[in-house]
Design an enzyme around this catalytic site. Structure first.
Site, PDB file in Angstrom:
ATOM      1  N   SER A  97      38.305 -51.321   8.638  1.00 33.26           N
ATOM      2  CA  SER A  97      37.854 -49.947   8.412  1.00 33.26           C
ATOM      3  C   SER A  97      37.272 -49.726   7.014  1.00 33.26           C
ATOM      4  CB  SER A  97      39.019 -48.979   8.619  1.00 33.26           C
ATOM      5  OG  SER A  97      40.084 -49.267   7.722  1.00 33.26           O
ATOM      6  N   TYR A  98      37.480 -50.665   6.087  1.00 30.36           N
ATOM      7  CA  TYR A  98      36.964 -50.474   4.730  1.00 30.36           C
ATOM      8  C   TYR A  98      35.439 -50.508   4.750  1.00 30.36           C
ATOM      9  CZ  TYR A  98      41.691 -51.448   2.925  1.00 30.36           C
ATOM     10  OH  TYR A  98      43.028 -51.410   2.634  1.00 30.36           O
ATOM     11  N   SER A  99      34.848 -49.376   4.396  1.00 33.44           N
ATOM     12  CA  SER A  99      33.382 -49.240   4.380  1.00 33.44           C
ATOM     13  C   SER A  99      32.779 -49.653   5.714  1.00 33.44           C
ATOM     14  CB  SER A  99      32.769 -50.074   3.245  1.00 33.44           C
ATOM     15  OG  SER A  99      33.302 -49.710   2.008  1.00 33.44           O
ATOM     16  N   GLY A 101      33.522 -51.964   7.700  1.00 38.14           N
ATOM     17  CA  GLY A 101      33.346 -53.403   7.853  1.00 38.14           C
ATOM     18  C   GLY A 101      32.544 -54.045   6.739  1.00 38.14           C
TER      19      GLY A 101
END
Length: 351
Positions: A97-99, A101
């Site tokens: 979920s960070y940025s 992917g």
């Protein structure tokens, strides 16, 4: 205070030592008194702790990738990762979920370009990507496959199941899917975040029936949030021999001590997170970190990490960095040993 196992109590050299010692080679054109370049592996590469029963040995500081692709661009992210590896670090954490992917893409490109995949313990949290949300069997498999593709790898060393994104999924179905992922060689060990003490007990019962054991636990934990690691969860984690890898180790950067006054105008997400701690309690805590840091000659961030590492069950905090020099500050915390009085002063200030 010790840094990376260097022993400051060694006896002084004998008077004849200078005569017997061979002269260090000099580089042509270099002044004879110039510092001798340090060659060979980083000192920190000899510092490893067992990550519970996962089978992995890690540096006691896991570099987080939450800022990669968001507040830190590709080139700067790679510089941060390089600095961490050069100092002996070997564990990197990210999430699908960070940025959306992007963090995984950046880390994958770094691993591939540096040829370091076999040297790095790669930890990935899944469950929060918009394309494959939750921990249901289908989305869990798809999430892992998508992460493997973005990371340019064939395996994830520690897969963190994020129950905060999907509290309704069947634990048995999730663990059954994890069993298939481990059996297929796509995942080596299982970690979790957001599970209750009762769920961890239930998971251990399933493990006795052949499902994979949960060996790593992520909890939002630091000196300002130490009461959130509740007694029941702590008791179960200890009884099951889990390795605790606290996220939010620096409380969104607040405990680094760089931001001490409120910013005017509209706040960014990071600004709002920092502002939430700009109160009397937060200021008292920073002053306590200042005092200990001044006594030991290390920055506040290193003191905050040393406090965490002194807590039972904590093996390796997960910490994000914005620049290579921040990594150097953070790594100092691994070599700091706080006294009981220093630990007490910091805890008392954060009450």
């Amino acid at each position: 205070m010790a840094y990376f196992g260097v022993d400051s109590t060694l006896p002084p050299a004998s008077p004849d030592a200078a005569v017997a010692a061979p002269q260090a080679p000099t580089v042509p054109g270099q002044h004879p008194s110039a510092p001798i370049p340090v060659q060979g592996p980083a000192v920190g590469s000899s510092i490893r702790v067992a990550l519970g029963e996962s089978g992995a040995d890690v540096f006691p500081l896991i570099l987080g990738g939450a800022e990669f692709g968001w507040n830190v661009d590709l080139e700067s992210s790679h510089a941060i990762l390089d600095a961490y590896a050069e100092l002996g670090g070997n564990a990197v954490h990210t999430a699908d979920s960070y940025s959306s992917g992007r963090s995984e893409h950046i880390i994958g490109q770094w691993l591939q370009s540096r040829g370091l995949r076999d040297d790095i313990v790669l930890a990935v949290r899944v469950g929060g990507h918009a394309d494959n949300p939750g921990l249901g069997p289908v989305n869990l498999v798809r999430a892992v496959e998508a992460s493997l593709t973005r990371l340019h790898t064939d395996r994830i060393d520690v897969l963190y199941l994020d129950a905060t994104t999907d509290p309704g999924s069947s634990l048995e179905d999730t663990l059954a899917t994890a069993e298939w992922l481990v059996g297929a060689g796509k995942v080596r060990a299982i970690g979790v975040i957001g599970y209750s003490a009762a769920q961890l007990v239930e998971a251990r019962i399933f493990a006795s029936a052949g499902y994979p054991r949960i060996t790593v636990l992520d909890v939002p934990f630091n000196v300002l949030r130490r009461h959130e690691f509740d007694a029941d969860l702590r008791l179960v984690a200890g009884a099951q021999g889990m390795a605790v890898t606290p996220s939010h180790a620096l409380e969104h950067g607040f405990l680094a001590g760089r931001q001490r006054s409120r910013l005017r105008g509209a706040l960014s997400v990071r600004g709002a997170q920092l502002a939430a701690n700009l109160n009397r309690r937060g200021n008292r805590t920073l002053r306590a970190l200042d005092a200990v840091g001044a006594e030991l000659g290390v920055p506040d961030a290193a003191v905050a990490l040393a406090w965490l590492l002194a807590q039972k069950l904590v093996v390796a905090p997960i910490v994000n960095a914005y620049a290579p020099q921040h990594v150097e500050e953070l790594v100092q915390g691994v070599g700091v040993r706080l006294s009981r009085s220093q630990l007490s002063d910091i805890a008392r200030a954060s009450e």
